[in-house]
Structures are given as structure tokens and as C-alpha cells.
Design a protein around this motif. Structure first.
Motif, short mmCIF file in Angstrom:
data_model
loop_
_atom_site.label_atom_id
_atom_site.label_comp_id
_atom_site.label_asym_id
_atom_site.label_seq_id
_atom_site.Cartn_x
_atom_site.Cartn_y
_atom_site.Cartn_z
N THR A 104 -11.73 27.06 29.73
CA THR A 104 -11.41 26.00 28.79
C THR A 104 -11.94 26.43 27.42
OG1 THR A 104 -13.50 24.85 29.08
CG2 THR A 104 -11.71 24.20 30.53
N GLN A 128 -20.16 22.02 20.56
CA GLN A 128 -19.48 20.94 19.85
C GLN A 128 -19.39 21.23 18.36
OE1 GLN A 128 -17.97 18.09 20.19
NE2 GLN A 128 -18.07 17.80 22.39
N ALA A 132 -16.10 22.00 16.06
CA ALA A 132 -15.76 21.13 14.93
C ALA A 132 -15.46 21.96 13.68
CB ALA A 132 -16.91 20.16 14.66
N ASP A 135 -11.93 22.86 13.86
CA ASP A 135 -11.04 21.76 14.23
C ASP A 135 -10.47 21.88 15.64
OD1 ASP A 135 -11.24 20.37 11.91
OD2 ASP A 135 -9.70 21.57 10.91
N MET A 136 -11.32 22.26 16.59
CA MET A 136 -10.81 22.39 17.96
C MET A 136 -11.49 21.41 18.92
SD MET A 136 -8.32 24.59 18.36
CE MET A 136 -8.36 24.94 20.12
N GLU A 137 -12.27 20.43 18.39
CA GLU A 137 -13.01 19.55 19.32
C GLU A 137 -12.09 18.80 20.26
OE1 GLU A 137 -12.78 18.91 15.91
OE2 GLU A 137 -14.39 17.48 15.46
N SER A 138 -10.93 18.40 19.74
CA SER A 138 -10.08 17.56 20.58
C SER A 138 -9.35 18.36 21.67
CB SER A 138 -9.06 16.82 19.72
OG SER A 138 -8.46 17.72 18.84
N PHE A 139 -9.48 19.70 21.61
CA PHE A 139 -8.85 20.52 22.65
C PHE A 139 -9.89 21.11 23.60
CE2 PHE A 139 -6.03 20.68 18.99
CZ PHE A 139 -4.82 20.39 19.57
N GLY A 140 -11.11 20.56 23.57
CA GLY A 140 -12.22 21.16 24.30
C GLY A 140 -11.96 21.51 25.74
N SER A 142 -8.92 21.98 27.13
CA SER A 142 -7.62 22.60 27.38
C SER A 142 -7.81 24.01 27.92
CB SER A 142 -6.81 22.68 26.10
OG SER A 142 -6.71 21.40 25.52
N GLN A 151 -4.33 28.41 17.97
CA GLN A 151 -5.46 27.67 18.55
C GLN A 151 -6.38 28.61 19.30
OE1 GLN A 151 -3.05 24.88 20.66
NE2 GLN A 151 -3.47 23.23 19.23
N THR A 155 -10.34 29.34 18.60
CA THR A 155 -11.36 29.30 19.64
C THR A 155 -12.21 30.58 19.58
OG1 THR A 155 -9.84 28.04 20.98
CG2 THR A 155 -11.73 28.96 22.10
#
Lengths: 570, 277
Positions: A104, A128, A132, A135-140, A142, A151, A155
Motif C-alpha cells: 500500500t 502521514q 501529506a 498530497d497522497m494521504e487520501s490514497f494511503g 491504495s 501517484q 509515493t
């Protein structure tokens, strides 16, 4: 930026044990803290080796003899190991696919911390924070399969930032990214640079794309030596780029075509800074004078796709109602972002997948009943990576393979293979082992092995991926030559130069649908298509707008026509 | 893609919540149980249990269809070959002979043989749902951290995890290479002669090996650059705590294993259950 130096090469040379000659000669280079540096050079120039010396892969993974001195943050690297170096300098490698270690996003970012035995609560907090920053926090949570190329690259970047290194090294960050994603990557590197003031070193040969944002200095390398160390404006004014096989920005080429002698005063390093008032007249005069080539009359359609639908599971549509046709002897491109469905189209044409509905016809006949093997005699597919196709040790046998599998007589095989080797410029190598060939030559072998079956259409999947300008030109001029023999070519690509310079028509796919079918000059100046297909407006169009040329699309087309003529004369 | 044999997929079920190590140990217990016993009653019970576990894990048939087909083909081939080579095995084991009908030459179908082979078929078949469950519900990295937790060196544990992690990629690569070689005229159907098929398989395997080697170099560089192997220990982002559920699963599977041994020792007095005497 401070005056304190953070990277210092002094009379530094390196020779791989497996090579007869040194790869780096007497490198003298100082990079100051907080600088943003671009290292350009063709393949084999030593720029990647230089990067490996910085991050410690040399001598940790690749052995060789080091002479001279390399200091990072005042410490001699010979006395450090790869792990100590990785705390000072973080590397983002090319191909984000291959280096995604975790399952992930969060886990991948945590990798360096895990190896440092950081306890779980602290690890989660730092992960975290790093996520941030990009801008990848919301895909943590995935998985890599759900992420786009951009993306994945963010990462990888976070995975390096999590360690708070001082220097960030980007090794060909733009390879494998589509134009819009590449542009976004350059923007995020710039943002990190401004926010954190870290020292940034970018190794890349796609000069124009990197110059989308400011660069303090450009270092040009070739044959293991540093040839130039200057700002971008001065570099554009020199003849060094062309001499060393680096593609100059298209707007600079256009200025030269218009007879402008580019000097540092033009500030041509970035298109935003370009002084346009001095070149306005020259460009406009040139634009009016370009002769248009005669438009060839349309010939008969060879291959036609009609209302093609395709889905793996019957629910999610991968291809939705796509129709287009390919004329005899045409050279067209299918473009679109990764995952748009362009590769699926080629798989449908070659019979690797079966369309859910619609018809594919060849010379007016439906070919849905033909097997993969039967279709291959009409339509050949060359995969992106030659290593995915080559299965014989010798060139002759590899090219003969398809004919032998079809049970053709050995005499006939000899005749056909010899002819194909001749066409492909491989005849002198016929007895060579494939292992001795370069990437470009291997590509040639795979094209030759498809050509031996006498197809009338060849589909090339990203034929120039990862190639520098010289190899790109070699491969594509070869493809052009095959095309002149009457073989129609379909290029599957997201490389804008490729479609602009070689294709006469581009079919644009986005979300499984065809959103445009036009000349490349129309496609790359249509902002709606550009946005939906993750392309990028060509800098030529921008140049035309900046210099007040009303018909921007016409200007781009003029450039293409003129450029083709120049190429023929070379 | 439709061709995935198996990939870990997270949904919240009691089975997914178990730690990877628990699942491995439970899997081994149950597998040993059915491998040891030739008692069809025991085998069927374990099979029913494993099917129940599969339901609990919410595994859909569509996920495992391809694998079930492969296994079925394997089992049927195995059964036929067993009969071909030792048609009297059942008679030897159970010590009686009840003929059903004579087929040809030395081949006669007996009740004993039928019973023996049915038992064997179910033995193999009952392991499959367990294996599928294990693979589909275990997060590879979490499993690696669990292996490391019981003393396996983390490098070895990580190698296991990477293998599971890259399995779908290699599968996709295999399929692409196979298709492109078929386009060049390669016949991988069963029509070709055995020797030709072996030769042809090489035409796919060689490119697969080379492109996989490229990938390995890349990933090992990426790992070195991020400090893999620096210390003798490492911590794990995805480590799970041992819960009551884990204890329960371990006790249950151990009990089933012990139960099977007991049935063999005290009831059947051997590995075989003999209904003929």
C-alpha cells in the motif's frame, strides 16, 4: 541558496571492472546547498553512472575502480557505505512501477523507517507527514495497481522525504510518464524545492520538459566528461545541444528555422522568459513562406474497426464504441494516457483479446474468425520491451523463428531472412549473439522478426520508450523506411514528439472512447482534447500565441512540414 | 484482469482479521491432518470445515474459478494414472476383493479400488479450499512480519512476501509473452507433440526469465537505496497484534489435527479406515 558546497567532485574518474575504458573521466563539479541542478546527456554519456556514484550504488552494487575524490556534505564517499549515504541523499529512481516495494502507499513510504527499526507509533506519524507533503494521504491504503503513474511517483518521492535527507536525486523521473503527468512531476519537484530548500539533482534527457520550471544550472555530459555547466539561457544560445544528441526545445528549433540567431539575451531557457519582440517579425515571415506539401489522395482502407466494444467482465467497459480505419501504407498514432485503452485496442486488433461487439475487418473482410497466428501474417505486433520477445541466442534464428514455427522450407526461410536482415541493416550482424546488441539494435531485431512474416500492418507499442534523441531518431527513421516499403504502421504512444514528427494522423483515446481523429497538429493545439487525454500543449503553439500569430494550429503544421523537409535533406 | 489466479484482496471478515502466522500454522495443521488420514469420514469432515471457512472469508467462486479448473484437471489425471499403474491397490490395502466388472486385460474395477481412490481424491480436494483461503486472505507483508516475529530472518521473510507481491505481475508478463509468441506461430495447444511442446515452452520461459531479471535488478537497487539490510532487525508497518481470534483459530485447528490422529490410533488402528471387514 547558500555558498556552502554540498557535493564536490574533484578529478573524479570511474571505471567498471567489466568495461575496458573508464565511464567517467576527471569530473570536477561543485553543487552548492539548496541548488537545483539538471544533468543532461545522451545514453552512455555517463550521467546515470554519475548518479550511481552519488547514491552509493557504485561501488555497493556495481563494482569498479574509483579515482579522485567525491565529497558529500564534507565527507569522502569512499569512507561511507550505501546506508550512511542514503541518510544524506535520497534517490527517486525511474520507473515507479518497479520500485514500489510495499503493498500500500503508506507501507511503501514506511519502508526506509522499517529498515531503521523505528517503532510503529513514530513510524505512522512520520509516514502521514511525508504523504501529506506530496498530497497522497487520501490514497494511503491504495495498492500500487490502483494508482496512476504520477501517484506512484509521488509515493516514491514521499518514501525518500520521510527520511529528511538533504539532497534529492531524481534519476530520469520523466521516463514512462505521459506528458501531463510529467509536467505535474516537474511541478511537484519544484514545490518541494521551494518549500524545503533541499538540494535537488535531476538526471534526465528530456530537456524541454524539465525546463517547464526553473533550474539553476544545467550540466551537459557526453563521453564521461562534463562539456557544459551553465544556465539554461546560455545553453540554448550554444550549439552544444545539437552536437551532443540532446533534443532542444521545439520553440528553439522553430526560432532557428525562422533564421533567428539565438543568443543568451533571448532568455530562451524557459518559454515563459522568452523575449518575443525581437523574434516576432522573423517568425511571422517564416510562417508565411512555408510551402505546403501536396496532400496525398486517400487510398483504400486496409484495416477498419467498427463500433468496437470491449469489457473483461461484462460490466466495466474498457473500450466503448470505437471506430477508425487505417489506410494502406499509412503511419498513424493511437495516443492517450496510460490505462486509457490504447494497448487494449492493439490487443483486439491482433486477436489477443476478443471484442464484445463490433467488427474488425481487413481489406473489407471480417477477421473475427481468424486465430492469433493467422492474424499475425497480416498484422504484426512489436512489444515495448525487446526482452519480452527475444527467445533465441542468435540473430538469424530469432528472425527465422516465426517462419520455422510455420513450417516454411529452410531454403525459403534463408531467402526471406537474408532479405529482411538486409532491409533492417542487420546483415553484417547475422552471426552475432543477441546478447552483444544494444537496446536499439535489439528493437530492430524484434521488428525484423515480425517483418519476416510479411505483414501489411505493424503495430509498435511505445517503440522509443526510454531512448535518447539519437536512438529515438535511429529507431524512427528505420520505422519510416519500413513504412516507405508500403507497410502501414500504427504507433501506440504517449510521446508527443513521436506523433508530431512521424504520424500523419492521430486517434486519441480517453476512458475507452475515441475523442479525436485528426492531424497531430490539430490534436496538440486543442485544449479540450489535451486535457482529456493527459497530453500537453506543444510549446510551438505557445510560441505562436506569444508572437501574435493568429492561426496557431497552422503554425504548428508549418513547423512539421518544414521539419520533415529538413530531415530529408540531412 | 480475468487471468489472475490469486491476489490478496482486503475485505473485513474474521478470516482476514487473523494474523498471517495463525493462518499458516492452522493451514499446516489441517493439511497434515488430511494427509495423514485415509479415513473418508475424517477427510469429508475437514473438507466441510474448510468450505465453511471459505464462506466465512466471503470468497466468491468467480475469484477462484480458474484455479478450480486447474485443480480438477490435475485430480482427474491423477486418478486415471493411479488406476492405470496400480488397479489392485485397494485390494492390497483392504484385503478383500469385490469385483464390479472386468474392463480389459489386467484391469478390473473393484469396490475396494473405487473406495480407495475416492478417499484419495477427497484428500487432495479438501486441501484446496484451505490453500485458496490462505492465499486470498493473507496480506503478504503482514505475513512476512509474522514470519519474522517467530524467528525467521527478515530477509527470508521479505523474500517470501515479495514473491507473493510480484506474482500477479509475473503472471501478466507471462500471458503477454505467450500471446506475442503465439502470434509468431507458436503452438501451445495440446495438439503438438510432447517434445515440441517442451521446446515451445522454452520460447516463452526464456523471455520471461530475462524480463524478470531486469525487474529484480531494479527492485533490489530500490531496496538497497532505502536501507534494506542495514540492521540485524527491522520493524514492520503492517504488523498485526495477536488477538483472541488467533488463539481460537490455533486451538481449533490443533484440536482437529489431534482428533484425526486419535481416530487413526484408537478407532482405525492404522491410517486406513476399512469398511470391508
Amino acid at each position: 541558496m547558500s555558498s556552502e558546497s554540498i557535493i564536490e567532485f574533484r578529478e573524479f574518474s570511474f571505471q567498471y571492472y567489466t568495461q575496458a575504458r573508464p565511464t567517467l573521466h576527471n569530473i570536477d563539479l561543485t553543487i552548492r546547498k539548496g541548488e537545483k541542478i539538471l544533468i543532461v546527456g545522451p545514453s552512455g554519456s555517463g550521467k546515470s553512472t554519475l548518479g550511481h556514484c552519488l547514491n552509493g550504488l557504485i561501488p555497493f552494487s556495481y563494482k569498479g575502480e574509483i579515482k579522485g575524490s567525491l565529497k558529500i556534505a564534507g565527507k569522502e564517499t569512499k569512507e561511507l557505505d550505501i546506508f550512511q549515504l542514503s541518510k544524506m541523499l535520497g534517490t527517486v529512481l525511474q520507473d515507479p512501477d518497479g520500485q514500489f516495494v510495499g503493498l500500500t502507499v503508506f507501507e511503501d513510504i514506511a519502508f526506509a523507517l522499517e529498515n531503521d527499526t523505528i517503532p510503529l507509533p513514530e513510524m505512522k506519524e512520520r509516514v502521514q507527514k511525508a504523504a501529506a507533503m506530496v498530497d497522497m494521504e487520501s490514497f494511503g491504503f491504495s495498492s500500487p495497481y490502483e494508482l496512476s503513474g504520477g501517484q506512484k511517483q509521488r509515493t516514491s518521492l514521499a518514501g525518500v522525504l520521510v527520511d529528511d535527507v538533504e539532497i534529492l536525486l531524481f534519476d530520469e523521473p520523466l521516463a514512462n510518464l505521459d506528458p501531463a503527468t510529467g509536467m505535474a512531476a516537474i511541478e511537484i519537484i519544484d514545490e518541494i524545492h521551494r518549500k524545503t530548500d533541499k538540494t535537488i539533482v535531476i538526471i534526465e534527457h528530456r530537456l524541454e520538459d524539465v525546463l517547464h520550471r526553473d533550474i539553476d544550472r544545467v550540466i551537459l555530459m557526453n563521453d564521461g566528461r562534463i562539456l557544459a555547466d551553465m544556465d539554461a539561457d546560455t545553453l540554448m544560445a550554444s550549439s552544444l545541444l545539437a552536437e551532443n544528441g540532446i533534443r532542444e526545445p521545439l520553440y528553439v528549433t522553430a526560432m532557428k528555422y525562422a533564421g533567428v540567431e539565438v543568443t543568451a539575451e533571448h532568455c530562451a531557457g524557459h518559454i515563459d522568459t522568452l523575449k518575443t519582440d525581437r523574434i516576432r517579425e522573423a517568425l511571422s515571415a517564416w510562417n508565411d513562406a512555408v510551402e505546403h506539401p501536396q496532400v496525398k489522395p486517400a487510398s483504400e482502407p486496409l484495416l477498419a474497426m467498427e463500433n468496437i466494444h470491449f469489457s473483461y467482465d461484462g460490466e466495466k467497459r474498457i473500450i466503448n464504441n470505437v471506430s477508425f480505419s487505417l489506410e494502406k501504407g499509412e503511419l498513424m498514432a493511437i495516443v492517450g494516457r496510460n490505462g486509457a485503452g490504447k494497448s487494449t485496442l492493439s490487443r483486439l486488433i491482433s486477436g489477443f483479446e476478443k471484442e464484445s461487439s463490433g467488427t474488425i475487418s481487413y481489406l473489407g473482410e471480417d477477421i473475427s474468425g481468424l486465430t492469433i497466428k493467422e492474424r499475425a501474417q497480416k498484422i504484426g505486433v512489436v512489444m515495448q520491451n525487446p526482452n519480452q520477445m527475444i527467445s533465441k541466442p542468435m540473430i538469424y534464428d530469432e528472425v527465422a523463428l516465426g517462419l520455422r514455427l510455420r513450417g516454411v522450407e529452410e531454403d525459403e526461410i534463408k531467402k526471406r531472412v537474408e532479405k529482411v536482415l538486409e532491409i533492417c541493416g542487420l546483415a553484417p550482424f547475422r552471426k552475432w549473439p543477441i546478447a552483444a546488441l544494444s537496446f536499439g539494435q535489439r528493437k530492430r531485431v524484434t521488428i525484423a522478426s515480425i517483418l519476416a512474416l510479411n505483414p501489411e500492418v505493424i503495430i509498435l507499442d511505445e517503440p522509443t520508450a526510454g531512448q535518447d534523441f539519437r536512438h529515438y531518431t535511429q529507431i524512427m527513421e528505420f520505422v519510416k523506411q519500413i513504412n516507405r516499403l508500403g507497410v502501414a504502421i500504427i504507433l501506440i504512444t504517449h510521446d508527443m514528439h513521436l506523433m508530431l514528427e512521424y504520424a500523419t494522423r492521430a486517434v486519441v483515446i480517453s476512458g475507452g472512447e475515441k475523442i479525436a481523429d485528426a492531424r497531430p497538429s490539430d490534436v496538440l493545439t486543442d485544449s479540450d482534447v489535451i486535457e482529456r487525454a493527459n497530453l500537453k500543449e506543444t510549446s510551438l503553439y505557445r510560441l505562436s500565441q506569444m508572437t501574435g500569430i493568429a492561426d496557431g494550429t497552422g503554425f504548428v503544421q508549418n513547423f512539421i512540414d518544414y521539419d520533415k523537409k529538413v530531415r530529408v535533406h540531412q | 484482469m480475468s487471468t489472475k489466479l490469486f491476489t490478496y484482496n482486503f475485505i473485513d471478515t474474521p478470516i482476514h482479521r487473523l494474523s498471517g502466522l495463525t493462518k499458516l500454522i492452522a493451514f499446516l495443521f489441517l493439511t497434515f491432518a488430511v494427509m495423514f488420514s485415509y479415513d473418508i469420514r475424517v477427510v469429508l469432515l475437514v473438507m466441510a470445515f474448510s468450505l465453511w471457512v471459505m464462506r466465512l472469508a466471503k470468497i466468491k467462486f468467480s475469484q477462484i474459478r480458474l484455479m478450480v479448473i486447474y485443480v480438477a484437471v490435475f485430480l482427474i489425471t491423477n486418478t486415471v494414472i493411479t488406476f492405470f499403474f496400480s488397479p489392485e491397490e485397494g485390494v492390497k490395502i483392504y484385503g478383500t476383493r469385490h469385483e464390479i466388472f472386468h474392463i480389459i486385460g489386467p484391469y478390473t474395477l473393484t469396490v475396494e479400488q473405487l473406495f480407495y481412490q475416492t478417499t484419495k481424491l477427497f484428500k487432495y480436494a479438501s486441501v484446496i479450499p484451505l490453500g485458496i483461503c490462505f492465499l486470498l486472505t493473507t496480506n503478504p507483508s503482514e505475513f512476512a512480519s509474522a514470519l519474522n516475529g517467530v524467528g525467521v530472518h527478515y530477509k527470508a521473510a521479505y523474500a517470501v512476501s515479495l514473491t507473493l507481491r510480484y506474482f500477479p505481475d509475473i503472471q501478466r508478463e507471462y500471458r503477454n509473452i505467450s500471446l506475442s509468441q503465439q502470434a509468431r506461430g507458436l503452438d501451445i495447444s495440446h495438439k503438438a507433440k510432447f517434445t515440441t511442446r517442451v521446446k515451445n515452452a522454452l520460447l516463452i520461459i526464456i523471455p520471461l526469465v530475462f524480463s524478470t531479471l531486469d525487474r529484480i535488478e531494479l527492485i533490489s537497487n530500490a531496496m538497497d537505496l532505502r536501507g534494506f539490510g542495514k540492521h540485524r532487525k527491522r520493524s514492520w508497518y503492517s504488523r498485526k497484534k495477536f488477538t483472541k481470534g488467533d488463539v481460537f483459530a490455533l486451538v481449533l485447528s490443533a484440536a482437529i489435527f489431534a482428533g484425526t490422529i486419535c481416530v487413526s490410533v484408537f478407532i482405525n488402528h492404522g491410517r486406513f479406515y476399512n469398511p470391508f471387514i
